[in-house]
Design a protein around this motif. Structure first.
Motif, short mmCIF file in Angstrom:
data_model
loop_
_atom_site.label_atom_id
_atom_site.label_comp_id
_atom_site.label_asym_id
_atom_site.label_seq_id
_atom_site.Cartn_x
_atom_site.Cartn_y
_atom_site.Cartn_z
N THR A 37 0.81 -1.22 0.00
CA THR A 37 0.00 0.00 0.00
C THR A 37 0.84 1.27 0.00
O THR A 37 0.33 2.35 -0.26
CB THR A 37 -0.89 0.05 1.25
OG1 THR A 37 -0.05 0.18 2.41
CG2 THR A 37 -1.72 -1.21 1.38
N GLY A 38 2.13 1.14 0.32
CA GLY A 38 2.97 2.34 0.43
C GLY A 38 2.82 3.03 1.77
O GLY A 38 3.51 3.99 2.06
N GLY A 39 1.89 2.55 2.59
CA GLY A 39 1.69 3.16 3.90
C GLY A 39 2.74 2.71 4.89
O GLY A 39 3.51 1.78 4.63
N ALA A 40 2.80 3.38 6.04
CA ALA A 40 3.78 3.02 7.06
C ALA A 40 3.27 3.44 8.43
O ALA A 40 2.52 4.41 8.55
CB ALA A 40 5.12 3.69 6.78
N LEU A 74 4.88 4.67 11.82
CA LEU A 74 6.16 5.13 12.34
C LEU A 74 6.03 5.29 13.85
O LEU A 74 5.41 6.23 14.32
CB LEU A 74 6.55 6.45 11.67
CG LEU A 74 6.44 6.43 10.13
CD1 LEU A 74 6.59 7.82 9.54
CD2 LEU A 74 7.48 5.50 9.52
N PRO A 88 3.61 11.80 -3.16
CA PRO A 88 4.14 10.99 -2.07
C PRO A 88 3.08 10.80 -0.98
O PRO A 88 2.12 11.58 -0.92
CB PRO A 88 5.31 11.82 -1.54
CG PRO A 88 5.30 13.10 -2.27
CD PRO A 88 4.26 13.10 -3.30
N PRO A 89 3.25 9.77 -0.15
CA PRO A 89 2.23 9.51 0.88
C PRO A 89 2.05 10.71 1.81
O PRO A 89 2.99 11.41 2.12
CB PRO A 89 2.81 8.33 1.66
CG PRO A 89 3.87 7.74 0.82
CD PRO A 89 4.36 8.83 -0.08
N ARG A 99 1.51 12.40 5.40
CA ARG A 99 1.92 12.05 6.75
C ARG A 99 0.88 12.53 7.75
O ARG A 99 0.41 13.65 7.68
CB ARG A 99 3.28 12.70 7.06
CG ARG A 99 4.41 12.14 6.22
CD ARG A 99 5.63 13.02 6.24
NE ARG A 99 6.22 13.13 7.56
CZ ARG A 99 7.11 12.27 8.06
NH1 ARG A 99 7.51 11.25 7.34
NH2 ARG A 99 7.60 12.43 9.26
N ALA A 135 -4.84 4.11 13.21
CA ALA A 135 -3.46 4.19 12.70
C ALA A 135 -3.21 3.08 11.68
O ALA A 135 -2.66 3.32 10.60
CB ALA A 135 -2.46 4.10 13.85
N ARG A 178 -2.56 3.40 7.67
CA ARG A 178 -1.38 2.76 7.08
C ARG A 178 -1.78 1.90 5.88
O ARG A 178 -1.18 1.98 4.82
CB ARG A 178 -0.67 1.90 8.13
CG ARG A 178 0.54 1.14 7.60
CD ARG A 178 0.87 -0.07 8.45
NE ARG A 178 -0.17 -1.10 8.34
CZ ARG A 178 -0.22 -2.19 9.10
NH1 ARG A 178 0.67 -2.41 10.03
NH2 ARG A 178 -1.20 -3.07 8.92
N ASP A 179 -2.83 1.10 6.09
CA ASP A 179 -3.26 0.20 5.02
C ASP A 179 -3.87 0.96 3.85
O ASP A 179 -4.05 0.41 2.77
CB ASP A 179 -4.27 -0.82 5.57
CG ASP A 179 -3.60 -1.80 6.52
OD1 ASP A 179 -2.35 -1.89 6.48
OD2 ASP A 179 -4.31 -2.48 7.29
N GLY A 192 -2.39 3.63 2.72
CA GLY A 192 -1.28 4.31 2.05
C GLY A 192 -0.76 5.57 2.74
O GLY A 192 0.05 6.28 2.17
N PHE A 193 -1.22 5.85 3.95
CA PHE A 193 -0.69 7.01 4.68
C PHE A 193 0.57 6.61 5.46
O PHE A 193 0.74 5.44 5.81
CB PHE A 193 -1.72 7.52 5.70
CG PHE A 193 -2.93 8.18 5.10
CD1 PHE A 193 -2.96 9.55 4.91
CD2 PHE A 193 -4.04 7.42 4.74
CE1 PHE A 193 -4.08 10.16 4.37
CE2 PHE A 193 -5.16 8.02 4.20
CZ PHE A 193 -5.19 9.40 4.01
N GLU A 194 1.40 7.61 5.74
CA GLU A 194 2.49 7.39 6.69
C GLU A 194 2.02 7.94 8.03
O GLU A 194 1.75 9.13 8.17
CB GLU A 194 3.76 8.12 6.23
CG GLU A 194 4.39 7.41 5.04
CD GLU A 194 5.65 8.07 4.52
OE1 GLU A 194 6.20 7.57 3.52
OE2 GLU A 194 6.08 9.09 5.09
N VAL A 195 1.91 7.05 9.01
CA VAL A 195 1.30 7.41 10.27
C VAL A 195 2.34 7.44 11.38
O VAL A 195 3.00 6.45 11.66
CB VAL A 195 0.20 6.38 10.66
CG1 VAL A 195 -0.53 6.86 11.91
CG2 VAL A 195 -0.77 6.18 9.52
N VAL A 196 2.49 8.59 12.00
CA VAL A 196 3.35 8.70 13.18
C VAL A 196 2.46 8.55 14.40
O VAL A 196 1.49 9.29 14.55
CB VAL A 196 4.07 10.07 13.23
CG1 VAL A 196 4.97 10.16 14.45
CG2 VAL A 196 4.86 10.30 11.95
N TYR A 197 2.76 7.57 15.24
CA TYR A 197 1.94 7.37 16.43
C TYR A 197 2.73 7.78 17.67
O TYR A 197 3.87 7.38 17.83
CB TYR A 197 1.49 5.90 16.52
CG TYR A 197 0.62 5.63 17.73
CD1 TYR A 197 -0.49 6.43 17.99
CD2 TYR A 197 0.90 4.60 18.61
CE1 TYR A 197 -1.29 6.21 19.10
CE2 TYR A 197 0.10 4.36 19.72
CZ TYR A 197 -0.99 5.17 19.96
OH TYR A 197 -1.78 4.96 21.06
#
Lengths: 304, 140
Positions: A91-94, A96, B6-7, B9, B28, B32-33, B35-40
């Motif tokens: 998915t390109g997601g992450a 962090l 780009p994803p 954040r 979260a 993520r699933d 396609g986001f970049e998630v800072v927790y």
């Protein structure tokens, strides 16, 4: 003053948002990325000590990094942290999550934490992580700590951005075997046995000592820590200082910097070439033949 | 994989003393699933800590979760902390056990969207995506 000059001044003056924005611009390769990177305070960038912290998931890298931050802060140093976590290849997601262990420093303006996802790039991560390290250094951070899970090749490449690297291990995770078989010993300057109150910590330490001895790598240090309550952190920081000093004096630091700059340069080349090559390939061949190697060779031959 | 931009954040955070983070973790993971970049940030954060983390991470939006009933105080406090730092352009969304009557007040205080236990997941994902898009025309 234009936007990028404003950012540069903000970076120099330690403005949190300008630092963060600049990293985003570079990470996303937006217009202005080049202008920012080429005008950073080169004295600060060249002088900063870059530390790599790597190790398997769960050994306590983030906790150890948190403990190191506390120690360096007690010495009045401004600390930067680049915490790298993997992106999903699907998915390109992450997610962090390294910051959780460092939130104790959230209100300290002299602790700059930036989480980065690997973004599934072929290479490229090394380039943007390197750029982020430089931006933090230009904002007056030294040391800058790069924290990453030490498993794939790209992570190892990130570690090579560092002036010196510590590999964190914990007892009971089979790491003594991992350390011996995976060549990780060659990369790390300091082997950290964390969670020393756990059973097996002494055995792990002894096995590492003998592995280091057999390798004839006398220069490597082994440190024992219990990062969660700061035990052994001062000694670890002492070992870092000593090695850093030594590498600065004997030219090892410059040698490593050259190797990593070379690597980063090549990565940027490939990054810049990728869209161009893709375009060219698609124009020349509708269906790529089943011999990609020779297609690639002829593509590059035409280019040169 | 990455499409054109780009994803985005996102920062997911739990303000206050509430330690129930099942909802925050669920969101979260869902982000993520998607396609986001998630800072927790983990549980029990002060509004000031959340604002500082959001600024350092240069996120496009913040998601807050609260199940303890303190949302009327804590959610606006995060917006206030962002304002203090000169960064109240970062959109803040919130979710949790929130009575309908409170939603109006939260929105008036500047919370972009409020989610409750009945909100369909897709609506939440769409709301985050819209908030990011509106806030960051340049894509970061």
């Amino acid at each position: 003053m234009d936007f990028h000059q404003q950012l540069l001044q903000g970076i120099h003056n330690r403005q949190p948002r300008d630092i963060a924005r600049a990293i985003s611009i570079v990470e996303n390769n937006l217009p202005g990325a080049g202008a920012i990177l080429s005008s950073l305070d080169s004295d600060r960038v060249n002088q900063a000590t870059i530390l790599g912290v790597t190790g398997s998931p769960g050994v306590g890298k983030s906790t150890l990094t948190g403990a190191l931050i506390s120690f360096y802060r007690s010495q009045g140093k401004r600390v930067g942290i680049i915490a790298v976590d993997p992106s999903s290849p699907l998915t390109g997601g992450a997610l962090l999550g390294d910051r959780i262990r460092m939130m104790g420093h959230a209100l300290d303006r002299d602790v700059v934490v930036r989480s980065m996802a690997t973004r599934g790039r072929l290479g490229g991560l090394c380039a943007s992580a390197g750029a982020a390290v430089r931006i933090l250094a230009a904002s007056g951070c030294s040391p800058v700590i790069i924290e990453t899970v030490g498993v794939g090749q790209s992570e190892m490449d990130i570690v090579r951005l560092a002036d010196l690297t510590m590999m964190v291990m914990a007892p009971g995770m089979g790491d003594e075997i991992q350390a011996m078989k995976a060549g990780l010993l060659e990369v790390a300057d300091i082997l950290v046995v964390n969670k020393i109150d756990y059973p097996g910590a002494e055995t792990l330490t002894m096995e590492l000592e003998s592995a280091v001895r057999e390798n004839g790598r006398q220069n490597k240090r082994i440190c024992q820590t219990r990062a969660i309550d700061n035990r052994g952190i001062e000694e670890l920081a002492g070992a870092v200082d000593e090695l850093d000093m030594q590498f600065r004096q004997n030219g090892e630091r410059d040698r490593r910097k050259q190797v990593s700059l070379e690597r980063e340069t090549i990565e940027w080349c490939i990054d810049f070439l990728r869209p161009f090559l893709t375009d060219k390939l698609r124009k020349e061949q509708k269906n790529v033949s089943s011999d990609p190697r020779s297609v690639a060779q002829s593509l590059i031959k035409n280019l040169l | 994989m990455n499409t054109t931009h780009p994803p985005y954040r996102i920062l997911i955070a739990k303000p206050g003393l509430d330690g129930h983070d099942r909802g925050a973790k669920f969101i979260a993971r869902a982000l993520r699933d998607d396609g986001f970049e998630v800072v927790y940030t983990g549980i029990r954060r002060t509004p000031e800590e959340i604002a500082a983390a959001a600024i350092q991470e240069d996120v496009a939006a913040i998601g807050l979760s609260s199940l303890s009933g303190a949302h009327m105080r804590l959610f606006p406090a995060v917006i206030e902390a962002l304002k203090q730092a000169g960064c109240d352009d970062i959109p803040v969304l919130g979710g949790g056990v929130i009575p309908d009557d409170d939603i109006v007040g939260l929105k008036k205080a500047g919370i972009v969207q409020v989610f409750t236990p009945g909100t369909p997941l897709q609506d939440i994902l769409d709301a985050f995506r819209n908030a990011c898009r509106n806030n960051n025309p340049k894509g970061y």
